[in-house]
Design a protein around this motif. Structure first.
Motif, PDB file in Angstrom:
ATOM      1  N   GLU A 170      50.530 -47.939 -63.897  1.00 13.68           N
ATOM      2  CA  GLU A 170      49.893 -46.862 -64.668  1.00 13.68           C
ATOM      3  C   GLU A 170      50.390 -46.823 -66.116  1.00 13.68           C
ATOM      4  OE1 GLU A 170      48.706 -44.129 -60.814  1.00 13.68           O
ATOM      5  OE2 GLU A 170      50.027 -43.249 -62.326  1.00 13.68           O
ATOM      6  N   GLY A 210      46.364 -45.616 -59.998  1.00 12.70           N
ATOM      7  CA  GLY A 210      45.533 -44.433 -60.125  1.00 12.70           C
ATOM      8  C   GLY A 210      44.926 -44.338 -61.512  1.00 12.70           C
ATOM      9  N   GLY A 211      43.915 -43.461 -61.650  1.00 19.65           N
ATOM     10  CA  GLY A 211      43.278 -43.269 -62.945  1.00 19.65           C
ATOM     11  C   GLY A 211      42.326 -44.405 -63.259  1.00 19.65           C
ATOM     12  N   GLU A 241      39.447 -37.432 -72.802  1.00 18.75           N
ATOM     13  CA  GLU A 241      39.593 -37.917 -71.432  1.00 18.75           C
ATOM     14  C   GLU A 241      40.744 -38.934 -71.329  1.00 18.75           C
ATOM     15  OE1 GLU A 241      38.392 -36.930 -68.746  1.00 18.75           O
ATOM     16  OE2 GLU A 241      38.846 -38.591 -67.378  1.00 18.75           O
ATOM     17  N   THR A 279      44.328 -38.439 -69.173  1.00 19.08           N
ATOM     18  CA  THR A 279      44.846 -39.367 -68.162  1.00 19.08           C
ATOM     19  C   THR A 279      46.307 -39.703 -68.450  1.00 19.08           C
ATOM     20  OG1 THR A 279      42.668 -40.311 -67.793  1.00 19.08           O
ATOM     21  CG2 THR A 279      44.550 -41.643 -67.104  1.00 19.08           C
ATOM     22  N   GLU A 283      48.599 -36.375 -67.936  1.00 11.48           N
ATOM     23  CA  GLU A 283      48.716 -35.844 -66.576  1.00 11.48           C
ATOM     24  C   GLU A 283      49.400 -36.822 -65.633  1.00 11.48           C
ATOM     25  OE1 GLU A 283      45.160 -34.257 -64.947  1.00 11.48           O
ATOM     26  OE2 GLU A 283      44.710 -33.068 -66.730  1.00 11.48           O
ATOM     27  N   GLN A 284      49.133 -38.141 -65.815  1.00  9.23           N
ATOM     28  CA  GLN A 284      49.782 -39.104 -64.923  1.00  9.23           C
ATOM     29  C   GLN A 284      51.281 -39.147 -65.175  1.00  9.23           C
ATOM     30  OE1 GLN A 284      47.897 -42.951 -65.277  1.00  9.23           O
ATOM     31  NE2 GLN A 284      46.700 -42.573 -63.435  1.00  9.23           N
ATOM     32  N   ASP A 286      47.843 -34.096 -60.460  1.00  7.39           N
ATOM     33  CA  ASP A 286      46.893 -33.989 -61.567  1.00  7.39           C
ATOM     34  C   ASP A 286      45.499 -33.678 -61.024  1.00  7.39           C
ATOM     35  OD1 ASP A 286      45.739 -36.305 -60.606  1.00  7.39           O
ATOM     36  OD2 ASP A 286      46.414 -37.579 -62.246  1.00  7.39           O
ATOM     37  N   GLU A 287      44.525 -33.696 -61.941  1.00  3.53           N
ATOM     38  CA  GLU A 287      43.177 -33.290 -61.569  1.00  3.53           C
ATOM     39  C   GLU A 287      42.592 -34.165 -60.471  1.00  3.53           C
ATOM     40  OE1 GLU A 287      41.001 -31.617 -65.054  1.00  3.53           O
ATOM     41  OE2 GLU A 287      39.451 -32.992 -64.328  1.00  3.53           O
ATOM     42  N   GLU A 288      43.030 -35.444 -60.419  1.00  7.08           N
ATOM     43  CA  GLU A 288      42.526 -36.356 -59.378  1.00  7.08           C
ATOM     44  C   GLU A 288      43.349 -36.254 -58.094  1.00  7.08           C
ATOM     45  OE1 GLU A 288      42.768 -37.616 -62.654  1.00  7.08           O
ATOM     46  OE2 GLU A 288      40.602 -37.386 -62.868  1.00  7.08           O
ATOM     47  N   GLY A 289      44.290 -35.320 -58.061  1.00  2.00           N
ATOM     48  CA  GLY A 289      45.123 -35.187 -56.864  1.00  2.00           C
ATOM     49  C   GLY A 289      46.228 -36.223 -56.811  1.00  2.00           C
ATOM     50  N   GLU A 290      46.518 -36.825 -57.967  1.00  2.00           N
ATOM     51  CA  GLU A 290      47.541 -37.861 -58.009  1.00  2.00           C
ATOM     52  C   GLU A 290      48.868 -37.255 -58.457  1.00  2.00           C
ATOM     53  OE1 GLU A 290      48.513 -42.002 -59.843  1.00  2.00           O
ATOM     54  OE2 GLU A 290      46.726 -41.106 -60.714  1.00  2.00           O
TER      55      GLU A 290
END
Lengths: 159, 355
Positions: free
Chosen positions: B55, B192-193, B206, B210, B213-214, B224-228
Motif C-alpha cells: 500500500e 487494499g485501495g 479521492e 486513500t 485513511e490507509q 477506513d471507508e472501505e472497511g480496511e
C-alpha cells in the motif's frame, strides 16, 4: 564433533564442494541449518560426524589443490559404503530440496535409528533448490513472480 | 522564515516531491524487517507487513499521479531521493528516526511512529513555526530537513488544503498535466485501495483520501471507508498479539491471536551502509549489485511515472527479483561480526564506491 557452529561450517564446506555452489549461495538459500538438521536426524551423530571429519581431512590435505580434493572426495567419501550414500543424499537435497530414504543396504549395515523416510524438507527448500539456477529457470509459480512475467526470460543468478 | 502554507503551484510541486520521497522512505525499513524473517516462519507478521508495503507503493503511485496532474515531473533518481538510514522522515518529523533493521518489537514501535495518527484538525500540525528555506526543496537532505509536521497525516492535510485553495484560485487550470502520464487502476493488485487517475478536484481528493485513511485512519476510526484497517493499527496488532475485527476500539483488538516468533529472525546489521562491506568477496559484490539493481528499478519507475505506465508491469517482476537478492544477502553472516547478519543497502543509481 565440534560445537554447533563448527559442525555447520564443516557441513557448508562439504556442501560447497559437492554442489559447486559457493558458501554465499548456499547460505543465501536459508536452507543450510534445516539440511544439516535433516541429515543429522536421518543418519545420526555417528555417521554425520564421520562424514564431516572425512571431509575436513580431505579438504585440509588437498590444501586448495582442486585435483587432490576431487580425488580425495571420490576415494574417501563417495566410494565409501557408509559415507557415499549420505554424501549423495546431501547433494540431492541441495538440488531438489528433498531427503531421499537411504538405500536398504545402507540401512541394514549402518542405521542406528528408525528408518529415515523420503520427504520434502520444507516448502522453502523446494523453491530454494539449486536445480533451478542450474537449469536457468525459476521454480514454477514460486519465483519470477509478478503478473505477466512468464512472458519474459527468467532473471536469475547462474552458478 | 515563517512557515507558509502552500501558496503557489511551485509550492505544491515541492510538497508532492516530498510526498513521493516520504512514501518511498518507508519502504526500505519495511522491506528489511520483512525479509529478515526466517523462511517459512512468522506467516502472520509477514502478511501484515507485506500488505502495508504494497500500500505504500500505491501511495507512491498516487503521489506521482497528483504531481503529474498539476504539471510536475516525478524524479526518483535524483540525489537524496533515497535517504541514508537512519533518517528522519522527509516530512520533517524529527522526534524519531527510521532505519533498516531486523523485525523486532522495537522496530515495530518505530513503524507505529511512522504511521501514527494525525493529532487533530487545524493549525496544530505545524509543530514548529520556523523552518529552513531549503526545507521544501525536493532533494532535501533528510537529516537537515526542517519541516515540522507532527505526522504524515498532518503533512497530507496541508497538501489537500493547498490543492483546494489553488483549485479555487485557478480553477481547472490547476490540473494542466498530460492525462497520458496518469497511472490507472489496472496496474495495482494484491493490496487494499485502488489507483486513482487524477484529472480534477474530485479525483485529487479521492487520491488524497486513500493515502491518508490507509495510513493512520480517519478521525480516530481504526477502519477506513472501505472497511480496511489503517496501517497504524495493523502494526499495533503485532505488538498486541491479536487481530482487530470490525467493531473494535483502537488499542483493544478482540480478533484471533497472532502467532509471532520474534526469535525466528536473522539479526541483520542495523542501518547498513556500503562502507560496512569493504572486504572484497561475494558479499561485497552482492551488496553493490543490489544497490545498483535498486537504482535501476527507481529509474524504471521514473520512466513509468513519466508517460510509460506500461513499464510498471515488468517493474513488479523487478520487485520480486529485488526480494530474491535481498533475502540472499540477509541469510549470510557479516564477516568478522559474530551474531550479525548482512543487510542490503538501499542507495540508488551510482552508489558511492568504497575504496
Amino acid at each position: 564433533m565440534a560445537d554447533d557452529s563448527g559442525v555447520l561450517e564443516a557441513f557448508l564446506t562439504l556442501s560447497a564442494t559437492l554442489t559447486g555452489y559457493s558458501r554465499f549461495r548456499l547460505l543465501g538459500t536459508g536452507q543450510a541449518e534445516p539440511y544439516l538438521a535433516t541429515t543429522l536426524d536421518a543418519v545420526g551423530d555417528d555417521a554425520l560426524g564421520e562424514l564431516l571429519s572425512a571431509s575436513t581431512a580431505v579438504h585440509d590435505e588437498a590444501a586448495g589443490d582442486e585435483r587432490a580434493l576431487d580425488q580425495g572426495l571420490r576415494a574417501r567419501i563417495l566410494s565409501d559404503d557408509k559415507l557415499g550414500p549420505v554424501a549423495r543424499n546431501v547433494i540431492k537435497m541441495w538440488f531438489v530440496g528433498t531427503w531421499y530414504q537411504l538405500p536398504q543396504e545402507w540401512r541394514d549395515a549402518h542405521a542406528s535409528r528408525q528408518p529415515d523416510s523420503t520427504h520434502v524438507v520444507s516448502p522453502a527448500s523446494y523453491t530454494e533448490g539449486l536445480l533451478w539456477p542450474t537449469i536457468g529457470a525459476n521454480p514454477p509459480g514460486a519465483k519470477g513472480q509478478g503478473y505477466g512475467t512468464w512472458s519474459s526470460p527468467p532473471t536469475l543468478d547462474l552458478p | 522564515m515563517t512557515l507558509r502554507r502552500i501558496a503557489t503551484v511551485e509550492d505544491l510541486h515541492s510538497y508532492l516531491h516530498i510526498a513521493m520521497q516520504l512514501e518511498h522512505a518507508t519502504i526500505p525499513p519495511y522491506l528489511t524487517a520483512l525479509y529478515s524473517m526466517h523462511p517459512t516462519t512468522n506467516a502472520d507478521a509477514y502478511r501484515v507487513i507485506r500488505v502495508v508495503v504494497v500500500e505504500e507503493m500505491l501511495h507512491l503511485t498516487l503521489a506521482a499521479n497528483l504531481l503529474n496532474a498539476v504539471g510536475g515531473t516525478p524524479d526518483l533518481s535524483s540525489e537524496g531521493f533515497v535517504p541514508t538510514y537512519p533518517a528522519h522522515l522527509p516530512d520533517g518529523e524529527t522526534d524519531f528516526e527510521v532505519g533498516t533493521r531486523a523485525f523486532s518489537r522495537e522496530t515495530i514501535e518505530t513503524f507505529l511512529k511512522i504511521e501514527r495518527p494525525a493529532v487533530a484538525e487545524g493549525e496544530t500540525r505545524f509543530v514548529s513555526r520556523e523552518r529552513s528555506s531549503r526545507a521544501l526543496l525536493p532533494a532535501v537532505d533528510a537529516h537537515e530537513d526542517d519541516l515540522h509536521f507532527y505526522s504524515i497525516g498532518e503533512f497530507y492535510a496541508e497538501i489537500g488544503e493547498g490543492i483546494r485553495r489553488l483549485h479555487e484560485e485557478m480553477g481547472d487550470a490547476l490540473f494542466c498535466g498530460d492525462p497520458a502520464r496518469q497511472v490507472g487502476p489496472e496496474y495495482y493488485y494484491s493490496g487494499g485501495g485502488a489507483i486513482v487517475k487524477v484529472t480534477d478536484g474530485a479525483s485529487a481528493a479521492e487520491a488524497m483520501r486513500t493515502i491518508s485513511e490507509q495510513g493512520e485512519g480517519l478521525g480516530g476510526a481504526i477502519f477506513d471507508e472501505e472497511g480496511e484497517l489503517a496501517h497504524y493499527y495493523r502494526f499495533q496488532q503485532l505488538l498486541l498479539g491479536r487481530y482487530y475485527q470490525p467493531g473494535d476500539q483502537g488499542g483493544s483488538p478482540t480478533g484471533p491471536p497472532l502467532d509471532i516468533d520474534w526469535d525466528a529472525v536473522y539479526p541483520v546489521k542495523a542501518d547498513a551502509q556500503l562502507g560496512d562491506y569493504a572486504e572484497p568477496g561475494e558479499l561485497h559484490d552482492a551488496i553493490h549489485a543490489y544497490s545498483a539493481t535498486y537504482g535501476e528499478f527507481l529509474a524504471r519507475l521514473d520512466e513509468a511515472f513519466s508517460g510509460r505506465p506500461d513499464l510498471l508491469m515488468p517493474a513488479v517482476g523487478d520487485m520480486f527479483r529485488i526480494k530474491e537478492l535481498a533475502t540472499q544477502i540477509i541469510r549470510n553472516p557479516m564477516p568478522g561480526q559474530p551474531g550479525v547478519n548482512a543487510a542490503p543497502v538501499f542507495r540508488g543509481l551510482a552508489p558511492v564506491e568504497v575504496s
